[in-house]
Scaffold this active site. Structure first.
Site, PDB file in Angstrom:
ATOM      1  N   ALA A  66     -32.944   5.572  33.455  1.00 47.22           N
ATOM      2  CA  ALA A  66     -32.486   4.296  33.281  1.00 47.22           C
ATOM      3  C   ALA A  66     -30.960   3.993  33.126  1.00 47.22           C
ATOM      4  O   ALA A  66     -30.197   5.090  32.829  1.00 47.22           O
ATOM      5  CB  ALA A  66     -33.187   3.454  32.169  1.00 47.22           C
ATOM      6  N   GLN A 124     -36.231  12.033  24.031  1.00 48.43           N
ATOM      7  CA  GLN A 124     -35.516  11.392  25.549  1.00 48.43           C
ATOM      8  C   GLN A 124     -34.386  12.418  26.064  1.00 48.43           C
ATOM      9  O   GLN A 124     -33.305  12.605  25.429  1.00 48.43           O
ATOM     10  CB  GLN A 124     -35.113  10.032  25.411  1.00 48.43           C
ATOM     11  CG  GLN A 124     -34.719   9.253  26.404  1.00 48.43           C
ATOM     12  CD  GLN A 124     -34.106   8.140  26.390  1.00 48.43           C
ATOM     13  OE1 GLN A 124     -33.066   7.844  25.742  1.00 48.43           O
ATOM     14  NE2 GLN A 124     -34.475   6.956  27.035  1.00 48.43           N
ATOM     15  N   PRO A 183     -36.287   4.277  22.629  1.00 48.97           N
ATOM     16  CA  PRO A 183     -34.979   4.951  22.360  1.00 48.97           C
ATOM     17  C   PRO A 183     -33.812   4.282  21.743  1.00 48.97           C
ATOM     18  O   PRO A 183     -33.254   3.264  22.510  1.00 48.97           O
ATOM     19  CB  PRO A 183     -34.778   5.816  23.508  1.00 48.97           C
ATOM     20  CG  PRO A 183     -35.397   5.089  24.549  1.00 48.97           C
ATOM     21  CD  PRO A 183     -36.420   4.358  23.993  1.00 48.97           C
ATOM     22  N   LEU A 184     -33.173   4.863  21.019  1.00 48.20           N
ATOM     23  CA  LEU A 184     -32.054   4.081  20.004  1.00 48.20           C
ATOM     24  C   LEU A 184     -31.034   4.981  19.654  1.00 48.20           C
ATOM     25  O   LEU A 184     -31.275   5.716  18.658  1.00 48.20           O
ATOM     26  CB  LEU A 184     -32.661   3.223  18.745  1.00 48.20           C
ATOM     27  CG  LEU A 184     -33.175   1.961  18.878  1.00 48.20           C
ATOM     28  CD1 LEU A 184     -33.757   1.354  17.656  1.00 48.20           C
ATOM     29  CD2 LEU A 184     -32.545   0.926  19.758  1.00 48.20           C
ATOM     30  N   THR A 185     -29.916   5.165  20.394  1.00 49.14           N
ATOM     31  CA  THR A 185     -28.725   5.845  20.157  1.00 49.14           C
ATOM     32  C   THR A 185     -28.304   5.578  18.923  1.00 49.14           C
ATOM     33  O   THR A 185     -27.836   4.042  18.641  1.00 49.14           O
ATOM     34  CB  THR A 185     -27.705   5.985  21.204  1.00 49.14           C
ATOM     35  OG1 THR A 185     -28.153   6.532  22.330  1.00 49.14           O
ATOM     36  CG2 THR A 185     -26.292   6.650  20.617  1.00 49.14           C
ATOM     37  N   ALA A 193     -31.436   9.125  23.041  1.00 51.42           N
ATOM     38  CA  ALA A 193     -30.909   9.711  24.168  1.00 51.42           C
ATOM     39  C   ALA A 193     -30.475  11.114  23.546  1.00 51.42           C
ATOM     40  O   ALA A 193     -29.597  11.044  22.648  1.00 51.42           O
ATOM     41  CB  ALA A 193     -29.932   8.979  24.799  1.00 51.42           C
ATOM     42  N   ARG A 203     -38.264   6.836  32.085  1.00 54.75           N
ATOM     43  CA  ARG A 203     -37.671   5.407  31.859  1.00 54.75           C
ATOM     44  C   ARG A 203     -36.776   5.093  32.908  1.00 54.75           C
ATOM     45  O   ARG A 203     -35.906   6.052  33.176  1.00 54.75           O
ATOM     46  CB  ARG A 203     -36.686   5.498  30.617  1.00 54.75           C
ATOM     47  CG  ARG A 203     -36.460   4.157  29.956  1.00 54.75           C
ATOM     48  CD  ARG A 203     -35.931   4.078  28.694  1.00 54.75           C
ATOM     49  NE  ARG A 203     -36.429   3.074  27.854  1.00 54.75           N
ATOM     50  CZ  ARG A 203     -35.749   2.107  27.119  1.00 54.75           C
ATOM     51  NH1 ARG A 203     -34.637   2.567  26.761  1.00 54.75           N
ATOM     52  NH2 ARG A 203     -36.262   1.133  26.383  1.00 54.75           N
ATOM     53  N   TYR A 230     -27.208   6.116  33.909  1.00 55.16           N
ATOM     54  CA  TYR A 230     -26.963   7.420  33.560  1.00 55.16           C
ATOM     55  C   TYR A 230     -27.323   8.397  34.871  1.00 55.16           C
ATOM     56  O   TYR A 230     -27.498   7.819  35.820  1.00 55.16           O
ATOM     57  CB  TYR A 230     -27.512   7.970  32.212  1.00 55.16           C
ATOM     58  CG  TYR A 230     -27.323   7.176  31.078  1.00 55.16           C
ATOM     59  CD1 TYR A 230     -25.800   7.451  30.634  1.00 55.16           C
ATOM     60  CD2 TYR A 230     -27.827   6.369  30.359  1.00 55.16           C
ATOM     61  CE1 TYR A 230     -25.228   6.673  29.513  1.00 55.16           C
ATOM     62  CE2 TYR A 230     -27.319   5.462  29.355  1.00 55.16           C
ATOM     63  CZ  TYR A 230     -26.048   5.821  28.906  1.00 55.16           C
ATOM     64  OH  TYR A 230     -25.399   5.018  27.853  1.00 55.16           O
ATOM     65  N   ARG A 268     -34.190  -3.005  19.113  1.00 60.21           N
ATOM     66  CA  ARG A 268     -33.359  -3.616  18.038  1.00 60.21           C
ATOM     67  C   ARG A 268     -34.180  -3.806  16.956  1.00 60.21           C
ATOM     68  O   ARG A 268     -33.642  -3.708  15.914  1.00 60.21           O
ATOM     69  CB  ARG A 268     -32.585  -4.891  18.635  1.00 60.21           C
ATOM     70  CG  ARG A 268     -31.466  -4.494  19.501  1.00 60.21           C
ATOM     71  CD  ARG A 268     -30.868  -5.627  20.383  1.00 60.21           C
ATOM     72  NE  ARG A 268     -31.925  -6.246  21.407  1.00 60.21           N
ATOM     73  CZ  ARG A 268     -31.911  -7.242  22.073  1.00 60.21           C
ATOM     74  NH1 ARG A 268     -30.855  -7.635  22.191  1.00 60.21           N
ATOM     75  NH2 ARG A 268     -32.738  -7.473  23.005  1.00 60.21           N
TER      76      ARG A 268
END
Ligand SMILES: Cc1cc2nc3c(=O)[nH]c(=O)nc-3n(C[C@H](O)[C@H](O)[C@H](O)COP(=O)(O)O)c2cc1C
Length: 377
Positions: A190, A104, A29-31, A62, A240, A193, A331
């Site tokens: 994770a 997510q 997951p990548l915001t 997310a 997660r 949060y 990344r």
């Protein structure tokens, strides 16, 4: 003579709950903050995810289940019909390219600045502020660059009613994600949060049934799992966790025991996977002194996805050595939409321009080329 491919284990199919994945490369997951200011997913997000559809599984950025848990400009939500429609375009684009995609589900709890809540205090298990600062909403004269930063604030301690409402929001988020065509959901427990805030002893000082013992601190996660699995089968749900991360003021008196309790719960519910952020190399998070991965693996019989500073070789060795079933890449996915091909064929990886990681439009988002141009008929 048989030639053994340098990275072979990574490209074997995998049964992940109800899904058969063609390979073990997971998009972490990548915001990326490309939704509208009203938190509605935009068509460019469908393009971005479709570019990456050849991985085993995409886990979306997310996605806030409730406005009270949303504290970042232009991140997507999943609480309105417009948001469901926006996400449906994303899932359809990924499915059209033969991919699989999980949503997510996210609530930031204490890490939401009051600026996002009309000045209201955010909520959290205990009145303890997160360490550090985060992006505030844009000022009136915002020019599209980096957003101003503000320190985290002390949250209002959640009462029983607040807890019940957030659990309902997770169930609603799961129902909406199903309606939007997602193949499943990852519960974001994770990175400090709200669920993590309940799990870890540094952030949970409650004296009621949600605090104190590990059984009590995992109760909130249990209720969220119940709400989510009431909407979708557990074999389409993942969790997660980052029990050894100390970022943002997180920390636990016994991360291993906590991770074991979560693993036992995941096993009890029969969820498809645990997605463990626990780097084997330095990078996005510090290397933990006492990693929990082996304990989790002993207890949880489902798929274990490892994450954190992997490359093709280290991921392959991790899977071949039986330490995990799959590895997720964060990344590297920013600048390499064709990461699967590059890793399989040993091609060099492109570097991401991090100036556009969390802000911008198409630039630095969908304009990274594949190493080899795709030949279209
Ligand atoms: C730009 C960016 C956005 C991220 N957004 C999320 C997110 O929305 N949810 C999440 O669980 N982790 C998020 N992470 C963490 C990544 O999923 C991953 O755990 C981290 O980058 C380490 O993996 P890597 O070394 O392969 O990048 C984010 C990381 C980066 C760099």
């Amino acid at each position: 003579m048989t030639v053994i491919a340098p990275v072979d284990a990574l490209f074997q199919p995998l049964q992940l709950g109800a899904l058969t994945l063609p390979n073990r490369v997971i998009m972490a997951p990548l915001t990326r903050a490309r939704a509208t200011p009203e938190n509605v997913p935009q068509p460019v997000m469908a393009q971005y995810y479709a570019q990456r559809a050849d991985c085993g599984l995409i886990v979306t950025e997310a996605t806030a289940v409730d406005p009270q848990g949303m504290g970042w400009y232009r991140v997507p939500g999943i609480w309105t019909s417009e948001m469901i429609d926006g996400w449906r375009e994303v899932t359809e684009a990924v499915h059209a390219r033969g991919g699989r995609i999980f949503s997510q589900l996210w609530h930031m709890g204490r890490l939401v600045l009051p600026d996002y809540l009309d000045g209201e205090q955010p909520i959290g298990p205990s009145p303890i502020a997160g360490e550090g600062q985060t992006f505030a909403p844009p000022p009136p004269d915002y020019d599209g660059g980096f957003l101003p930063m503000k320190p985290y604030v002390i949250p209002r301690e959640m009462n029983a009613d607040d807890i019940a409402k957030v659990v309902v929001a997770y169930g609603r988020g799961a129902a909406h994600a199903r309606e939007a065509g997602f193949d499943g959901m990852e519960i974001h427990a994770a990175n400090g949060y709200i669920i993590d805030q309940f799990l870890q002893s540094n952030t949970n000082r409650r004296t009621d049934g949600y605090g104190g013992s590990i059984a009590n601190r995992t109760r909130f996660l249990r209720e969220v799992l119940q709400a989510v699995t009431a909407q979708i089968d557990a074999d389409r749900v993942g969790i997660r966790i980052s029990p050894t991360s100390e970022r943002k003021g997180m920390g636990d008196e016994n991360p291993r025991a906590l991770a074991e309790a979560v693993a036992a719960m995941a096993q009890e519910f029969g969820v498809a996977y645990i997605h463990l952020i626990e780097p084997v190399a330095s990078g996005f998070m510090e290397k933990p002194e006492n990693p929990v991965v082996e304990s989790v693996r002993k207890i949880f019989g489902g798929v274990l996805i490892q994450n954190g500073s992997f490359d093709a070789e280290s991921a392959d060795a991790c899977i071949a050595g039986g330490k995990a079933d799959a590895v997720s890449f964060g990344r590297p996915y920013i600048a390499n939409p064709d990461l699967v091909t590059r890793m399989r064929d040993g091609l060099p990886l492109a570097d991401a321009n991090m100036d556009f990681a969390y802000v911008g439009e198409a630039r630095g988002y969908v304009d990274y080329p594949a190493a080899r141009p795709t030949v279209t008929a």
